[in-house]
Scaffold this motif. Sequence first.
Motif, short mmCIF file in Angstrom:
data_model
loop_
_atom_site.label_atom_id
_atom_site.label_comp_id
_atom_site.label_asym_id
_atom_site.label_seq_id
_atom_site.Cartn_x
_atom_site.Cartn_y
_atom_site.Cartn_z
N PHE A 1 -16.59 -15.95 26.00
CA PHE A 1 -16.78 -16.14 24.61
C PHE A 1 -15.99 -15.16 23.80
O PHE A 1 -15.52 -14.23 24.12
CB PHE A 1 -18.48 -15.67 24.78
CG PHE A 1 -18.65 -14.24 25.00
CD1 PHE A 1 -18.83 -13.35 24.02
CD2 PHE A 1 -18.80 -13.73 26.34
CE1 PHE A 1 -19.05 -11.94 24.06
CE2 PHE A 1 -19.12 -12.39 26.62
CZ PHE A 1 -19.18 -11.54 25.35
N LYS B 1 -15.21 -12.58 30.64
CA LYS B 1 -16.22 -12.24 31.92
C LYS B 1 -16.78 -13.69 32.64
O LYS B 1 -17.58 -13.54 33.33
CB LYS B 1 -17.01 -11.30 31.84
CG LYS B 1 -16.39 -9.94 31.70
CD LYS B 1 -17.44 -8.58 31.76
CE LYS B 1 -16.88 -7.29 31.40
NZ LYS B 1 -16.08 -7.23 30.12
N ASN C 1 -28.14 -2.74 33.46
CA ASN C 1 -26.66 -3.39 33.33
C ASN C 1 -25.84 -2.47 34.09
O ASN C 1 -25.75 -1.22 33.84
CB ASN C 1 -26.40 -3.31 31.89
CG ASN C 1 -27.04 -4.20 31.15
OD1 ASN C 1 -27.98 -5.29 31.49
ND2 ASN C 1 -26.75 -4.40 29.66
N TYR D 1 -29.72 -4.00 20.07
CA TYR D 1 -28.53 -3.58 20.96
C TYR D 1 -27.51 -2.67 20.54
O TYR D 1 -27.15 -2.08 19.44
CB TYR D 1 -27.40 -4.73 20.69
CG TYR D 1 -26.22 -5.07 21.42
CD1 TYR D 1 -26.13 -5.84 22.52
CD2 TYR D 1 -24.83 -4.63 20.84
CE1 TYR D 1 -24.98 -6.20 23.36
CE2 TYR D 1 -23.75 -4.91 21.62
CZ TYR D 1 -23.81 -5.66 22.87
OH TYR D 1 -22.64 -5.78 23.53
N TRP D 2 -27.02 -1.66 21.60
CA TRP D 2 -26.37 -0.31 21.24
C TRP D 2 -27.17 0.43 20.33
O TRP D 2 -28.20 0.78 20.50
CB TRP D 2 -25.09 -0.82 21.07
CG TRP D 2 -24.50 -1.28 22.20
CD1 TRP D 2 -25.06 -1.18 23.61
CD2 TRP D 2 -22.89 -1.78 22.31
NE1 TRP D 2 -23.78 -1.93 24.43
CE2 TRP D 2 -22.86 -2.36 23.61
CE3 TRP D 2 -22.09 -2.08 21.38
CZ2 TRP D 2 -21.40 -2.86 23.94
CZ3 TRP D 2 -20.90 -2.69 21.78
CH2 TRP D 2 -20.52 -3.09 23.12
N ASN E 1 -31.12 -3.81 24.56
CA ASN E 1 -29.96 -3.87 25.38
C ASN E 1 -29.00 -2.44 25.40
O ASN E 1 -28.55 -2.21 24.36
CB ASN E 1 -29.10 -5.11 25.24
CG ASN E 1 -27.93 -5.02 26.30
OD1 ASN E 1 -28.13 -5.53 27.31
ND2 ASN E 1 -26.68 -4.67 25.78
N ASP F 1 -20.70 -6.95 20.71
CA ASP F 1 -19.58 -7.46 21.44
C ASP F 1 -19.86 -9.14 21.61
O ASP F 1 -19.82 -9.78 22.52
CB ASP F 1 -19.68 -6.76 22.74
CG ASP F 1 -18.17 -7.19 23.84
OD1 ASP F 1 -18.45 -7.51 25.01
OD2 ASP F 1 -17.35 -7.43 22.99
N TYR G 1 -21.85 -2.15 36.15
CA TYR G 1 -20.48 -2.91 36.39
C TYR G 1 -19.58 -1.96 37.46
O TYR G 1 -18.49 -1.48 37.10
CB TYR G 1 -19.76 -2.58 35.03
CG TYR G 1 -20.22 -3.83 33.92
CD1 TYR G 1 -21.36 -3.54 33.21
CD2 TYR G 1 -19.66 -4.96 34.00
CE1 TYR G 1 -21.90 -4.41 32.42
CE2 TYR G 1 -20.03 -5.99 33.06
CZ TYR G 1 -21.39 -5.80 32.31
OH TYR G 1 -21.77 -6.76 31.59
N TRP H 1 -22.89 -11.66 34.30
CA TRP H 1 -22.02 -11.23 33.20
C TRP H 1 -20.97 -12.01 32.99
O TRP H 1 -19.88 -11.16 33.60
CB TRP H 1 -22.12 -10.00 32.55
CG TRP H 1 -21.68 -10.01 31.25
CD1 TRP H 1 -20.43 -9.73 30.60
CD2 TRP H 1 -22.71 -10.22 29.98
NE1 TRP H 1 -20.54 -9.97 29.27
CE2 TRP H 1 -21.70 -10.11 28.83
CE3 TRP H 1 -24.11 -10.61 29.96
CZ2 TRP H 1 -22.26 -10.48 27.60
CZ3 TRP H 1 -24.54 -10.62 28.39
CH2 TRP H 1 -23.57 -10.80 27.46
N TYR I 1 -16.00 -1.35 35.28
CA TYR I 1 -15.84 -0.34 34.35
C TYR I 1 -15.89 1.00 35.13
O TYR I 1 -15.33 2.06 34.93
CB TYR I 1 -17.12 -0.37 33.58
CG TYR I 1 -16.67 -1.61 32.13
CD1 TYR I 1 -17.90 -2.27 31.91
CD2 TYR I 1 -15.74 -1.66 31.61
CE1 TYR I 1 -17.57 -3.22 30.98
CE2 TYR I 1 -15.57 -2.56 30.53
CZ TYR I 1 -16.62 -3.55 30.39
OH TYR I 1 -16.42 -4.51 29.38
C1 GCU Z 1 -22.30 -4.58 27.90
C2 GCU Z 1 -23.02 -5.56 27.01
C3 GCU Z 1 -22.57 -6.98 26.88
C4 GCU Z 1 -20.94 -6.78 26.75
C5 GCU Z 1 -20.66 -6.53 28.30
C6 GCU Z 1 -19.00 -6.34 28.68
O1 GCU Z 1 -22.84 -4.45 29.21
O2 GCU Z 1 -24.35 -5.48 27.06
O3 GCU Z 1 -22.85 -7.47 25.53
O4 GCU Z 1 -20.38 -8.16 26.59
O5 GCU Z 1 -21.11 -5.03 28.79
O6 GCU Z 1 -18.57 -5.22 28.37
O7 GCU Z 1 -18.34 -7.23 28.68
#
Ligand code: GCU
Length: 578
Positions: free
Chosen positions: A538, A554, A458, A365-366, A403, A185, A460, A533, A464
């Motif tokens: 970006f 974000k 992490n 990552y992922w 991550n 991302d 949200y 975050w 989310y």
């Molecule tokens: C994830 C991820 C980020 C991403 C963010 C998002 O947690 O680690 O790289 O940009 O969520 O959804 O904005």
Amino acid sequence: MTADDPFAHLHDEDYANAFSRVWAGADTLLDPAGRSGASLDGLWTMTLDPFDEGLRQRWFELDDAPPERWTVPRDCDPAGGVRVPVPSCWNLLTPEWKHYEGAVWYARDFDHAGPRQDRRFILHFGAANYAARVFLNGRFIGAHRGGSTPFSLDATNTLRGGANRLMVHVENRRRDDRIPMSHFDWFNYGGLHRGVTLFALPDRHIRRFRIAWRDGAIRAAADCGGASPRLRIPALGIDAVLDGGRGEFPAAPELWSPDRPALYGIELSLGDDVCRERIGFRDIRVDGTRILLNGVPIRLKGACVHEDDVAKGRCSDETDIARRIAHIKELGGNFLRLSHYPHDPRVARMADEAGILLWAEIPVYWAIDFDNPETYADAENQLRELIARDANRASVVLWGVGNENADTDARLSFMSRLAATAKRDDPTRLVSAACLVNRREFRIEDRLAAALDVIGLNEYFGWYEPDIRDLGRLLANSTPGKPVIVSETGADAVAGLRANDGRLFSEDKQAAFYIDQIAALRGCDYIQGLAAWLLYDFRSERRQTRFQRGWNRKGLIAEDKATKKLAFGALRDAWRDW
Ligand code: GCU
């Protein structure tokens, strides 16, 4: 293309093998450490090469004859390429290149006095995304993979007096066996996005060194081929020879901390090879669910940040970095998570001076190809290069080894090995990773945590996962037994979009999100930090609603690095006394 069969290259799909066997890595990395070299930054030429013709047809062997003297046709003339600045990301140089993912050839001609008896000539690259193959005067001198870490190549045997031609093949293809893999991302900028320097060093020189304070003593270890350099730290009255490169000295320096970022001038010399650094001494460790800096509990409050600039992409300069640090201080923070890859080395140097604590990580990552030994070798090398580069930075307190990776056996072994590598290469810092929640039991629980000092979370909740009350439930449900940092939490908002009905993508919603987050986290005794975050919007082509148009929104501040959203003040006020 050989004299006897000019078309052999049309049938050779193993063309890249010869240039992919040995990758430059952490063990050969030179730490400039205050030494001056000849910068090769400036205008280079660049040639697109989506079909890798240059490796197939060996464009690096082309002489630099002017076209009127060409006797056979050619498909490239490095001198005739497009003039581009280095460092830069090709994506923002012309609109046609914005979404270009593939290979390019950089060429740079430079004059040099030529090799000298007692000197090694080391080419140092700050970073090239993703894989780089380097040719000097028609000869392959080495390759590197990993888009955000430095590498060094010995050019002594290929450098010549007079005109020299350096050619660098760089490609940023997204592949599933890479670190990061093909799905992430952020924007896939390509190119030589950090500087290139040619160092002339004595045959016997200091490749790099590590100096750290722990338990009342300064320990020094220099990689200089077993020689014994001289260490001087005048302010501490230390002036001694490191026997075989190692030494230990009882010392009581003023310890580095965000409130008092004390730094000491040090000099390490071996003959006329002299390294100079400003280094802070501090102690970071965990105690139960607390993080202790110099023996005192500390909470890490800050934000994550990407290297992404509207005009420069991944390239940063001191103004950008100083602004990032100023915004964190204005937010009432003391912490930056440099996501999700190693950032410009000046960030840690400036954070040392400013007293900002850093989480530095590699892009595991992922959905990484965790079963692939080559992928592991790449990841481990990136980690070791990051540690080798920033080990003397007091500001860096956490190494992040990944991550949001699904909890599989392959991942567990891959990332546990990375965590062990970080501990082996650097026992003085903490290791973490941004872990996921155990969904079945709904608690902070990840098998990887056993290999970590600090658990990154992490979450949200309120974005989310719309119901913020679930965060409270999760925290109450969990007994991590280690410090937990909320390594990411946040919500999208378009700067200027106001709505008091809490609609998604409004500034009001984002501000309310953070107020709810802090309220839920407050009072949870194992939560030892939060990284919003993130600091700035970006680029990410994964984001395509009318609110996003290729941007992740974000940020607490818009991509202009100036327009603060409501959430900036809301978070500052909400966590002031947290
Ligand atoms: C994830 C991820 C980020 C991403 C963010 C998002 O947690 O680690 O790289 O940009 O969520 O959804 O904005």
